[in-house]
Design a protein around this motif. Sequence first.
Motif, PDB file in Angstrom:
ATOM      1  N   LYS A  60      -0.224  -0.842 -10.623  1.00 25.47           N
ATOM      2  CA  LYS A  60      -0.907  -0.472  -9.392  1.00 25.47           C
ATOM      3  C   LYS A  60      -2.414  -0.540  -9.603  1.00 25.47           C
ATOM      4  N   SER A  61      -3.145  -0.656  -8.510  1.00 28.05           N
ATOM      5  CA  SER A  61      -4.601  -0.623  -8.570  1.00 28.05           C
ATOM      6  C   SER A  61      -5.099   0.418  -7.583  1.00 28.05           C
ATOM      7  N   GLY A  62      -6.270   0.946  -7.844  1.00 24.47           N
ATOM      8  CA  GLY A  62      -6.826   2.013  -7.019  1.00 24.47           C
ATOM      9  C   GLY A  62      -7.411   3.056  -7.925  1.00 24.47           C
ATOM     10  N   PRO A  63      -7.676   4.216  -7.458  1.00 25.70           N
ATOM     11  CA  PRO A  63      -7.299   4.760  -6.159  1.00 25.70           C
ATOM     12  C   PRO A  63      -8.262   4.342  -5.049  1.00 25.70           C
ATOM     13  N   TYR A  64      -7.743   4.429  -3.808  1.00 24.98           N
ATOM     14  CA  TYR A  64      -8.517   4.098  -2.620  1.00 24.98           C
ATOM     15  C   TYR A  64      -8.633   5.328  -1.728  1.00 24.98           C
ATOM     16  N   ILE A  86       0.860  -1.178   0.000  1.00 29.49           N
ATOM     17  CA  ILE A  86       0.000   0.000   0.000  1.00 29.49           C
ATOM     18  C   ILE A  86       0.896   1.228   0.000  1.00 29.49           C
ATOM     19  N   VAL A  87       0.648   2.124  -0.949  1.00 29.52           N
ATOM     20  CA  VAL A  87       1.438   3.357  -1.037  1.00 29.52           C
ATOM     21  C   VAL A  87       0.489   4.560  -1.084  1.00 29.52           C
ATOM     22  N   PHE A  88       0.967   5.672  -0.529  1.00 30.04           N
ATOM     23  CA  PHE A  88       0.194   6.904  -0.543  1.00 30.04           C
ATOM     24  C   PHE A  88       0.812   7.853  -1.555  1.00 30.04           C
ATOM     25  N   GLU A  89      -0.002   8.271  -2.512  1.00 31.27           N
ATOM     26  CA  GLU A  89       0.368   9.309  -3.472  1.00 31.27           C
ATOM     27  C   GLU A  89      -0.748  10.335  -3.373  1.00 31.27           C
ATOM     28  N   GLU A  90      -0.457  11.432  -2.731  1.00 34.15           N
ATOM     29  CA  GLU A  90      -1.472  12.417  -2.385  1.00 34.15           C
ATOM     30  C   GLU A  90      -2.418  12.702  -3.538  1.00 34.15           C
ATOM     31  N   PRO A  91      -3.725  12.610  -3.312  1.00 37.81           N
ATOM     32  CA  PRO A  91      -4.418  12.371  -2.052  1.00 37.81           C
ATOM     33  C   PRO A  91      -4.936  10.948  -1.882  1.00 37.81           C
ATOM     34  N   PHE A  92      -4.454   9.992  -2.674  1.00 35.38           N
ATOM     35  CA  PHE A  92      -5.006   8.642  -2.674  1.00 35.38           C
ATOM     36  C   PHE A  92      -4.024   7.609  -2.138  1.00 35.38           C
ATOM     37  N   GLU A 120     -18.221   4.772   0.887  1.00 36.89           N
ATOM     38  CA  GLU A 120     -18.331   4.503   2.328  1.00 36.89           C
ATOM     39  C   GLU A 120     -18.536   5.784   3.135  1.00 36.89           C
ATOM     40  N   CYS A 121     -17.648   6.751   2.966  1.00 42.60           N
ATOM     41  CA  CYS A 121     -17.676   7.959   3.815  1.00 42.60           C
ATOM     42  C   CYS A 121     -18.104   9.212   3.061  1.00 42.60           C
ATOM     43  N   ASN A 122     -18.349   9.095   1.767  1.00 48.62           N
ATOM     44  CA  ASN A 122     -18.770  10.208   0.908  1.00 48.62           C
ATOM     45  C   ASN A 122     -17.715  11.296   0.719  1.00 48.62           C
ATOM     46  N   SER A 123     -16.446  10.989   1.021  1.00 45.80           N
ATOM     47  CA  SER A 123     -15.383  11.954   0.739  1.00 45.80           C
ATOM     48  C   SER A 123     -15.297  12.155  -0.763  1.00 45.80           C
ATOM     49  N   GLN A 124     -14.953  13.370  -1.147  1.00 41.33           N
ATOM     50  CA  GLN A 124     -14.861  13.696  -2.563  1.00 41.33           C
ATOM     51  C   GLN A 124     -13.487  14.275  -2.870  1.00 41.33           C
ATOM     52  N   TYR A 125     -12.958  13.884  -3.992  1.00 43.56           N
ATOM     53  CA  TYR A 125     -11.652  14.342  -4.452  1.00 43.56           C
ATOM     54  C   TYR A 125     -11.859  14.971  -5.825  1.00 43.56           C
ATOM     55  N   PHE A 126     -11.506  16.245  -5.969  1.00 42.16           N
ATOM     56  CA  PHE A 126     -11.752  16.981  -7.205  1.00 42.16           C
ATOM     57  C   PHE A 126     -10.452  17.200  -7.970  1.00 42.16           C
ATOM     58  N   ALA A 127     -10.483  16.956  -9.264  1.00 42.57           N
ATOM     59  CA  ALA A 127      -9.318  17.199 -10.118  1.00 42.57           C
ATOM     60  C   ALA A 127      -9.253  18.678 -10.465  1.00 42.57           C
ATOM     61  N   ASN A 128      -8.056  19.218 -10.424  1.00 41.00           N
ATOM     62  CA  ASN A 128      -7.804  20.608 -10.798  1.00 41.00           C
ATOM     63  C   ASN A 128      -6.577  20.636 -11.702  1.00 41.00           C
ATOM     64  N   ILE A 129      -6.417  21.689 -12.448  1.00 45.21           N
ATOM     65  CA  ILE A 129      -5.253  21.848 -13.316  1.00 45.21           C
ATOM     66  C   ILE A 129      -4.553  23.145 -12.928  1.00 45.21           C
ATOM     67  N   VAL A 142      -2.206  18.081 -13.457  1.00 46.02           N
ATOM     68  CA  VAL A 142      -3.425  17.752 -12.732  1.00 46.02           C
ATOM     69  C   VAL A 142      -3.080  17.490 -11.276  1.00 46.02           C
ATOM     70  N   PHE A 143      -3.849  18.077 -10.377  1.00 43.24           N
ATOM     71  CA  PHE A 143      -3.730  17.771  -8.963  1.00 43.24           C
ATOM     72  C   PHE A 143      -5.128  17.664  -8.395  1.00 43.24           C
ATOM     73  N   TYR A 144      -5.242  17.039  -7.235  1.00 46.83           N
ATOM     74  CA  TYR A 144      -6.551  16.801  -6.638  1.00 46.83           C
ATOM     75  C   TYR A 144      -6.682  17.567  -5.333  1.00 46.83           C
ATOM     76  N   SER A 145      -7.878  18.065  -5.084  1.00 42.75           N
ATOM     77  CA  SER A 145      -8.198  18.664  -3.806  1.00 42.75           C
ATOM     78  C   SER A 145      -9.184  17.736  -3.104  1.00 42.75           C
ATOM     79  N   PHE A 146      -9.144  17.746  -1.802  1.00 46.77           N
ATOM     80  CA  PHE A 146      -9.962  16.844  -0.991  1.00 46.77           C
ATOM     81  C   PHE A 146     -11.064  17.634  -0.309  1.00 46.77           C
ATOM     82  N   CYS A 147     -12.257  17.073  -0.328  1.00 51.41           N
ATOM     83  CA  CYS A 147     -13.383  17.660   0.386  1.00 51.41           C
ATOM     84  C   CYS A 147     -13.945  16.566   1.290  1.00 51.41           C
TER      85      CYS A 147
END
Length: 80
Positions: free
Chosen positions: A26-30, A8-14, A57-66, A72-77
């Motif tokens: 790799k598989s994911g994102p999780y 398991i590896v973390f690559e922000e934000p997944f 499960e928790c309804n977290s949302q990750y939005f792609a931005n440029i 491309v980077f993601y923001s977390f809500c």
Amino acid sequence: MSTSEQKIVFEEPFYWLRSSTDVAEKSGPYCAKCYDNEQKLVDLENPYKGCRHVCPECNSQYFANIDEDEKVFYSFCCGE
């Protein structure tokens, strides 16, 4: 790819499951929130094909931005 061949590896934000033998495989994102809080790997849904990932499960949302360099980077809500 069996679980023993993955890590398991973390690559922000997944989180991702990555092959121990092939870095490109790799598989994911999780969901980071579910893994950080409960050590559960929950597949994120991608209902809008690229611009947003949602955790069922928790309804977290990750939005792609440029950014200005067109990277491309993601923001977390937070979810619930």
